[in-house]
Design a protein around this motif. Structure first.
Motif, PDB file in Angstrom:
ATOM      1  N   LEU A 148       7.984  31.394  17.442  1.00 39.24           N
ATOM      2  CA  LEU A 148       7.738  29.972  17.252  1.00 39.24           C
ATOM      3  C   LEU A 148       7.167  29.700  15.868  1.00 39.24           C
ATOM      4  O   LEU A 148       7.446  28.664  15.252  1.00 39.24           O
ATOM      5  N   THR A 149       6.385  30.651  15.363  1.00 35.18           N
ATOM      6  CA  THR A 149       5.762  30.470  14.047  1.00 35.18           C
ATOM      7  C   THR A 149       6.787  30.334  12.929  1.00 35.18           C
ATOM      8  O   THR A 149       6.464  29.802  11.855  1.00 35.18           O
ATOM      9  N   SER A 206      -0.335  25.991  10.135  1.00 37.59           N
ATOM     10  CA  SER A 206      -0.390  25.916  11.606  1.00 37.59           C
ATOM     11  C   SER A 206      -0.086  27.244  12.285  1.00 37.59           C
ATOM     12  O   SER A 206      -0.114  27.320  13.521  1.00 37.59           O
ATOM     13  N   VAL A 207       0.218  28.281  11.503  1.00 30.28           N
ATOM     14  CA  VAL A 207       0.579  29.569  12.103  1.00 30.28           C
ATOM     15  C   VAL A 207      -0.581  30.142  12.916  1.00 30.28           C
ATOM     16  O   VAL A 207      -0.426  30.527  14.079  1.00 30.28           O
ATOM     17  N   GLN A 208      -1.771  30.184  12.316  1.00 26.55           N
ATOM     18  CA  GLN A 208      -2.924  30.726  13.017  1.00 26.55           C
ATOM     19  C   GLN A 208      -3.249  29.894  14.256  1.00 26.55           C
ATOM     20  O   GLN A 208      -3.607  30.419  15.306  1.00 26.55           O
ATOM     21  N   LYS A 209      -3.073  28.575  14.114  1.00 27.96           N
ATOM     22  CA  LYS A 209      -3.355  27.691  15.233  1.00 27.96           C
ATOM     23  C   LYS A 209      -2.407  27.970  16.409  1.00 27.96           C
ATOM     24  O   LYS A 209      -2.793  27.891  17.583  1.00 27.96           O
ATOM     25  N   SER A 210      -1.145  28.302  16.090  1.00 31.67           N
ATOM     26  CA  SER A 210      -0.185  28.605  17.166  1.00 31.67           C
ATOM     27  C   SER A 210      -0.573  29.873  17.911  1.00 31.67           C
ATOM     28  O   SER A 210      -0.405  29.969  19.136  1.00 31.67           O
ATOM     29  N   PHE A 211      -1.101  30.861  17.170  1.00 33.88           N
ATOM     30  CA  PHE A 211      -1.581  32.078  17.838  1.00 33.88           C
ATOM     31  C   PHE A 211      -2.735  31.755  18.799  1.00 33.88           C
ATOM     32  O   PHE A 211      -2.793  32.277  19.914  1.00 33.88           O
ATOM     33  N   GLU A 212      -3.649  30.872  18.339  1.00 36.20           N
ATOM     34  CA  GLU A 212      -4.778  30.488  19.175  1.00 36.20           C
ATOM     35  C   GLU A 212      -4.302  29.733  20.412  1.00 36.20           C
ATOM     36  O   GLU A 212      -4.846  29.901  21.515  1.00 36.20           O
ATOM     37  N   LEU A 213      -3.270  28.872  20.238  1.00 42.17           N
ATOM     38  CA  LEU A 213      -2.722  28.128  21.368  1.00 42.17           C
ATOM     39  C   LEU A 213      -2.131  29.078  22.421  1.00 42.17           C
ATOM     40  O   LEU A 213      -2.408  28.947  23.623  1.00 42.17           O
ATOM     41  N   GLU A 270      -2.023  19.719  18.095  1.00 44.15           N
ATOM     42  CA  GLU A 270      -1.177  19.182  17.011  1.00 44.15           C
ATOM     43  C   GLU A 270      -0.930  20.271  15.968  1.00 44.15           C
ATOM     44  O   GLU A 270      -1.865  20.913  15.492  1.00 44.15           O
ATOM     45  N   MET A 271       0.360  20.456  15.648  1.00 41.15           N
ATOM     46  CA  MET A 271       0.711  21.472  14.649  1.00 41.15           C
ATOM     47  C   MET A 271       1.786  20.933  13.710  1.00 41.15           C
ATOM     48  O   MET A 271       2.599  20.071  14.078  1.00 41.15           O
ATOM     49  N   HIS A 272       1.788  21.493  12.503  1.00 42.57           N
ATOM     50  CA  HIS A 272       2.677  21.082  11.419  1.00 42.57           C
ATOM     51  C   HIS A 272       4.002  21.848  11.552  1.00 42.57           C
ATOM     52  O   HIS A 272       4.039  23.064  11.367  1.00 42.57           O
ATOM     53  N   ALA A 273       5.088  21.133  11.914  1.00 40.24           N
ATOM     54  CA  ALA A 273       6.341  21.800  12.257  1.00 40.24           C
ATOM     55  C   ALA A 273       7.474  21.421  11.293  1.00 40.24           C
ATOM     56  O   ALA A 273       7.476  20.357  10.681  1.00 40.24           O
ATOM     57  N   ARG A 274       8.457  22.358  11.193  1.00 39.48           N
ATOM     58  CA  ARG A 274       9.677  22.120  10.415  1.00 39.48           C
ATOM     59  C   ARG A 274      10.739  21.553  11.378  1.00 39.48           C
ATOM     60  O   ARG A 274      11.375  22.318  12.090  1.00 39.48           O
ATOM     61  N   VAL A 275      10.885  20.280  11.416  1.00 44.48           N
ATOM     62  CA  VAL A 275      11.814  19.644  12.342  1.00 44.48           C
ATOM     63  C   VAL A 275      13.077  19.244  11.592  1.00 44.48           C
ATOM     64  O   VAL A 275      13.045  18.349  10.732  1.00 44.48           O
ATOM     65  N   GLY A 276      14.182  19.926  11.910  1.00 42.39           N
ATOM     66  CA  GLY A 276      15.443  19.605  11.267  1.00 42.39           C
ATOM     67  C   GLY A 276      15.364  19.664   9.756  1.00 42.39           C
ATOM     68  O   GLY A 276      15.996  18.865   9.061  1.00 42.39           O
ATOM     69  N   GLY A 277      14.578  20.590   9.284  1.00 39.13           N
ATOM     70  CA  GLY A 277      14.407  20.732   7.842  1.00 39.13           C
ATOM     71  C   GLY A 277      13.377  19.787   7.276  1.00 39.13           C
ATOM     72  O   GLY A 277      13.048  19.863   6.088  1.00 39.13           O
TER      73      GLY A 277
END
Length: 396
Positions: free
Chosen positions: A39-40, A47-54, A68-75
């Motif tokens: 997922l990272t 937001s990578v570290q936050k995803s691990f914590e989630l 809430e995390m900062h994602a790459r949505v459709g580029g």
């Protein structure tokens, strides 16, 4: 116009790798197959570290909501709100554009008959249920911790048992050493008196004194033999090498034989030996010689610790469940503080033999082992100043 919530629903393994895309109506993956990727890979570095914590929180507590995390949505560059729940084979993860859209997005997936999605929908809809679920998972975690603690305690108990076995083994060595010490004195008596006797015999002077020396030799050697035989019996029983040569034995005749063998000793002390047999015949499959040893031990003890002009009774009772053989004396009785020692090897109690008879301290220990080898039990009822009764109980 009805609002259509955008979002993604994913199945992750416990490490965070995507194993299935359940729904993606926001072109999150741009029609690419993300299975096998973490997922990272679709999150920005902040937001990578936050995803691990989630993921850690979900695995630990069972569920987590509104991260809430900062994602790459459709580029593109978007902030998504993620919620997830732990399932048997991984994690269900849902991401939407806002926490308000999460429930709406899940409701839009009603046509997907997925039990875990329905469960996640339920917990998001019931905010109180969220805490209940997490509380239940904490309870499960605590239960698992308790089980781990029990396993640790069991391990400690095993270590304690091993230590106890080592202590018992050392005790066995001490017992052998003590027995060797007890043997040394009578052997020394035998050697010294034998020397005196041989010297006097050579001089041709044999009289009353020589007779007393010969008598002491005989008594000391007999005591020595009792100790040796007792040690051998205990050793064989404790090692499990005791073998029972069972045969159909008439217990009435066995008791009569044992009383007959012990009557001369009783008569020397003016002690009466009585027999009390039940009316019906009483046969039992036992080892005749070993049970003869049991009765001899019990009867000889009764004589040894009884005063003159008393009675010892050897009897037998029978019902549908058990056979009871008992030896009852009118002796000194056994003090309360000594009763727990009765069946311990080499145990010494305060009660003294009434005519100075010697005791190896092994007879009752051997008796108990033989009775138990036959599937029976032995117990005692005693009162100081009134006497003692031993009961041997065998299955009927």
């Amino acid at each position: 116009m009805k609002h259509i919530a955008k979002g993604i629903a994913l199945l992750l393994d416990e490490t965070g790798l995507i194993t299935e895309v359940i729904q993606d109506n926001m072109a999150f993956f741009e029609d690419k197959n993300p299975c096998g990727a973490p997922l990272t890979a679709y999150l920005y570095d902040d937001s990578v570290q936050k995803s691990f914590e989630l993921i850690y929180r979900i695995k630990k507590e069972g569920a987590a909501f509104d991260w809430e995390m900062h994602a790459r949505v459709g580029g593109g560059n978007h902030f998504l709100t993620f919620s997830g729940i732990k399932i048997e084979n991984g994690i269900i993860m849902v991401g939407t554009t806002s926490s308000e859209d999460t429930e709406t997005f899940l409701n839009g997936l009603m046509e997907i008959n997925n039990e875990q999605l329905n469960k996640l929908r339920y917990f998001i809809k019931k905010k109180g249920g969220q805490e209940a679920k997490i509380g239940n998972d904490f309870s499960m975690y605590n239960n698992m911790s308790s089980l781990n603690n029990e396993l640790a305690n069991t391990k400690r108990k095993l270590i304690k048992k091993t230590t106890e076995l080592e202590r018992i083994n050392k005790l066995k060595d001490q017992m052998l050493g003590m027995a060797a010490h007890d043997l040394r004195n009578p052997l020394s008596v035998i050697q010294n008196y034998a020397d005196f006797l041989m010297e006097d015999i050579r001089k041709g002077s044999v009289g009353k004194e020589q007779y007393e020396l010969a008598k002491e030799i005989k008594e000391s050697s007999e005591y020595m033999v009792q100790i040796v035989e007792g040690m051998l019996d205990i050793s064989a029983i404790e090692s499990g090498s005791i073998s029972l040569d069972r045969e159909d034995v008439d217990l009435h005749r066995l008791i009569q034989r044992a009383v007959s063998l012990n009557r001369p000793s009783a008569e020397k002390k003016n002690i009466r030996l009585d027999i009390s047999l039940c009316d019906e015949s009483c046969d039992k499959l036992i080892d005749y010689h070993k049970f003869q040893q049991v009765l001899n031990n019990l009867i000889s003890n009764a004589i040894k610790y009884s005063e003159a002009n008393t009675t010892t009774t050897v009897g037998i009772e029978k019902d549908e469940e058990e056979i009871i053989i008992y030896v009852a004396d009118e002796g000194q009785g056994i003090p309360e503080e000594d009763r727990h020692k009765l069946f311990q090897p080499f145990a010494k109690i305060d009660v003294e033999a009434t005519a100075g008879e010697k005791s190896t301290g092994l007879g009752l220990a051997i008796t108990k082992k033989i009775v138990e080898a036959h599937g029976g039990t032995i117990d005692v009822k005693t009162k100081v100043g009134e006497g003692t009764t031993f009961y041997v109980r065998l299955p009927g």
